[in-house]
Write an enzyme that holds these catalytic residues in place. Structure first.
Site, short mmCIF file in Angstrom:
data_model
loop_
_atom_site.label_atom_id
_atom_site.label_comp_id
_atom_site.label_asym_id
_atom_site.label_seq_id
_atom_site.Cartn_x
_atom_site.Cartn_y
_atom_site.Cartn_z
N ARG A 90 29.34 22.58 5.11
CA ARG A 90 30.89 22.72 5.65
C ARG A 90 30.63 22.26 6.90
NH1 ARG A 90 32.52 28.79 4.47
NH2 ARG A 90 30.45 28.98 4.44
N ARG B 75 35.44 19.44 -0.40
CA ARG B 75 36.27 20.36 -1.35
C ARG B 75 37.64 20.31 -0.68
NH1 ARG B 75 37.06 24.59 -1.67
NH2 ARG B 75 35.63 26.69 -1.02
N ASP C 229 25.75 25.69 -7.50
CA ASP C 229 25.90 26.97 -7.18
C ASP C 229 24.93 28.18 -7.93
OD1 ASP C 229 26.58 28.44 -4.43
OD2 ASP C 229 26.67 30.25 -6.36
N TYR D 139 23.97 39.23 -7.83
CA TYR D 139 25.65 38.89 -7.53
C TYR D 139 26.14 40.07 -8.98
CZ TYR D 139 24.49 36.46 -4.05
OH TYR D 139 24.02 36.24 -2.65
O1 1CP Z 1 33.98 26.87 0.90
C1 1CP Z 1 32.74 26.55 0.40
O2 1CP Z 1 32.28 24.89 0.57
C2 1CP Z 1 31.22 26.99 -0.46
C3 1CP Z 1 30.54 27.18 0.89
C4 1CP Z 1 28.91 27.15 -0.09
C5 1CP Z 1 28.41 25.87 -0.80
C6 1CP Z 1 28.19 25.20 -0.27
C7 1CP Z 1 28.84 28.31 -1.22
C8 1CP Z 1 28.88 29.43 -1.40
N1 1CP Z 1 27.85 27.36 -2.67
C9 1CP Z 1 27.32 26.03 -1.60
C10 1CP Z 1 26.37 25.57 -2.39
C11 1CP Z 1 25.58 25.47 -2.87
N2 1CP Z 1 24.47 27.03 -3.09
C12 1CP Z 1 23.97 24.79 -3.20
C13 1CP Z 1 23.71 23.55 -2.88
C14 1CP Z 1 22.88 22.54 -1.85
C15 1CP Z 1 22.16 22.88 -0.97
O3 1CP Z 1 23.10 21.59 -0.23
O4 1CP Z 1 21.29 23.08 -0.34
C16 1CP Z 1 23.01 25.48 -3.01
C17 1CP Z 1 21.24 25.75 -3.21
C18 1CP Z 1 23.05 27.39 -2.89
C19 1CP Z 1 22.43 28.62 -3.02
C20 1CP Z 1 22.74 29.17 -3.08
N3 1CP Z 1 23.86 29.69 -3.45
C21 1CP Z 1 22.47 30.61 -2.82
C22 1CP Z 1 20.86 30.60 -2.66
C23 1CP Z 1 20.11 29.94 -1.11
C24 1CP Z 1 21.52 31.02 -0.13
O5 1CP Z 1 21.31 30.11 0.83
O6 1CP Z 1 19.79 32.21 0.33
C25 1CP Z 1 23.01 31.60 -2.70
C26 1CP Z 1 22.99 33.41 -2.25
C27 1CP Z 1 24.27 31.61 -3.04
C28 1CP Z 1 25.40 32.43 -3.70
C29 1CP Z 1 26.54 32.04 -2.25
N4 1CP Z 1 27.47 30.12 -2.86
C30 1CP Z 1 28.15 30.69 -1.96
C31 1CP Z 1 27.88 31.45 -0.88
C32 1CP Z 1 29.12 31.58 0.47
C33 1CP Z 1 26.64 32.12 -1.22
C34 1CP Z 1 26.59 33.93 -0.60
C35 1CP Z 1 27.33 34.87 -1.19
C36 1CP Z 1 26.77 36.45 -0.15
O7 1CP Z 1 25.61 37.07 -0.65
O8 1CP Z 1 27.45 36.45 0.63
#
Ligand code: 1CP
Length: 354
Positions: free
Chosen positions: A36, A45, A82, A158
């Site tokens: 984002r 998106r 994700d 989760y």
């Molecule tokens: O509205 C949007 O565009 C959503 C935001 C978003 C994005 C850009 C989410 C929701 N996921 C992602 C992509 C993503 N997630 C990648 C893409 C590759 C990159 O550029 O790195 C990767 C590797 C992840 C991994 C991910 N998803 C993790 C592990 C890494 C970390 O950040 O700790 C976790 C815990 C998630 C779950 C998740 N997905 C999205 C959110 C907001 C969350 C966290 C939720 C929470 O714990 O409250």
């Protein structure tokens, strides 16, 4: 789907530290480098509809994977997807609500595990593999492609709570009250993650990373069973199927247990969060033949300025002559100015040349 292109070690700076070589300047990529904070991501998106639609539409997912490569020239791309694609592909209801994050229909007890079906993943995973193959085709020669999954423990937090939590209490409670039932959930996630990562590798991923964001929520004595053992299973099986493909572990928040995690899981690289003392860990990790990756505070990338410059140089000197990859200690946050990311890449590339 085209076959996997063998890694081009000599052409690929990112892969060189994995052959035991420290290179200067170190390779650089950033967790959540697509997302984002980039206007071009927000545009795609909006077009895609839901977040999961974006993950399962290979043309669009490949495009957002490539965006940060075009803009900043990172040494590696990370597949856009994700960690919650795995439970979703297994049949759990998963939604991403605007401003709220992921919402899942929680699985709270062993009796609910029948809702997860490993034979259902094929179609959804095929979309992700197609994205990997498209990215592989679109990447400049010499830029690596990182595939990924969430570690079973982190994904389980989760699956069980149905949303992100600050203390991961629901999964921890299930693990205490019914360790046998909870270990069935961990086993399903472990075997599915092996197939999923292996499929990404066959489609063209050069490296894979296992994100264990919530590893630090477990007390020391629980770490073995829910973090280290499942991760070791994934690493061991991938090594036997794809011996040339490095695996990076990112067990966030486990502090002093990092060397133990590295030794016991067999990972080839270790993602360090901001709390990990890299200078103290460096020699031990290098002795084990493992690459260190990290660990700039994502908020320093928001702040920018001289503090950012100082810390980038400091991290590079902390890594010394150990095999090292520059990264953040956790993912980029949405308010990060893209100009600060460009500056960071410039600093890493200059910082170690003089
Ligand atoms: O509205 C949007 O565009 C959503 C935001 C978003 C994005 C850009 C989410 C929701 N996921 C992602 C992509 C993503 N997630 C990648 C893409 C590759 C990159 O550029 O790195 C990767 C590797 C992840 C991994 C991910 N998803 C993790 C592990 C890494 C970390 O950040 O700790 C976790 C815990 C998630 C779950 C998740 N997905 C999205 C959110 C907001 C969350 C966290 C939720 C929470 O714990 O409250």
């Amino acid at each position: 789907m085209p076959g996997r292109t063998p890694p081009r070690l000599s052409e690929c700076r990112f892969l060189q530290p994995f052959s035991g070589k420290a290179i200067s300047p170190p390779p650089v990529w950033l967790m959540r480098q697509a997302g984002r904070y980039l206007p071009e991501y927000r545009e795609i998106r909006e077009k895609a509809g839901g977040f999961l639609d974006l993950c399962y539409t290979p043309t669009l997912a490949a495009e957002v994977t490539l965006q940060p490569i075009r803009r900043f020239g990172f040494d590696a791309a990370i597949l856009f997807s994700d960690i919650l694609v795995v439970p979703h592909a297994l049949g759990q209801k998963v939604e991403f609500k605007e401003g709220e994050g992921p919402v899942l229909e929680p699985i709270r007890q062993a009796a609910d595990l029948s809702r997860l079906d490993q034979s259902r993943t094929t179609d959804k995973f095929a979309k992700v593999y197609e994205t990997v193959a498209r990215v592989r085709d679109g990447l400049p020669r010499g830029t690596a492609l990182i595939g990924f999954c969430g570690a079973p423990w982190t994904v389980a937090t989760y699956v069980v709570a149905g949303h992100g939590t600050t203390d991961q209490a629901d999964a921890r409670l299930w693990a205490y009250r019914d360790p046998e039932g909870f270990s069935r959930l961990i086993d399903i996630l472990t075997t599915t993650s092996i197939e999923y990562l292996s499929g990404q590798i066959l489609a063209g991923a050069d490296v894979v990373q296992i994100f264990d964001t919530w590893a630090g929520a477990l007390p020391t004595n629980e770490l073995e069973r829910w973090v280290i053992t499942p991760t070791r299973k994934i690493v061991t099986e991938l090594r036997s199927r794809h011996p040339e493909v490095p695996v990076i572990g990112f067990p966030k928040g486990i502090g002093v247990h990092v060397p133990h995690y590295v030794e016991e899981t067999g990972v080839d690289g270790i993602g360090c969060d901001t709390t990990m003392p890299m200078p103290e860990l460096r020699d031990r990790i290098a002795e084990l033949g493992v690459v260190m990756q990290g660990n700039l505070d994502p908020l320093l990338l928001v702040a920018g300025g001289v503090e950012l410059e100082r810390r980038v140089c400091e991290i590079i000197s902390e890594a010394g002559d150990a095999p090292f990859i520059f990264n953040l200690g956790h993912g980029i946050v949405p308010q990060t100015p893209p100009s600060h990311v460009a500056r960071l890449v410039e600093l890493v590339r200059q910082g170690s040349s003089g």
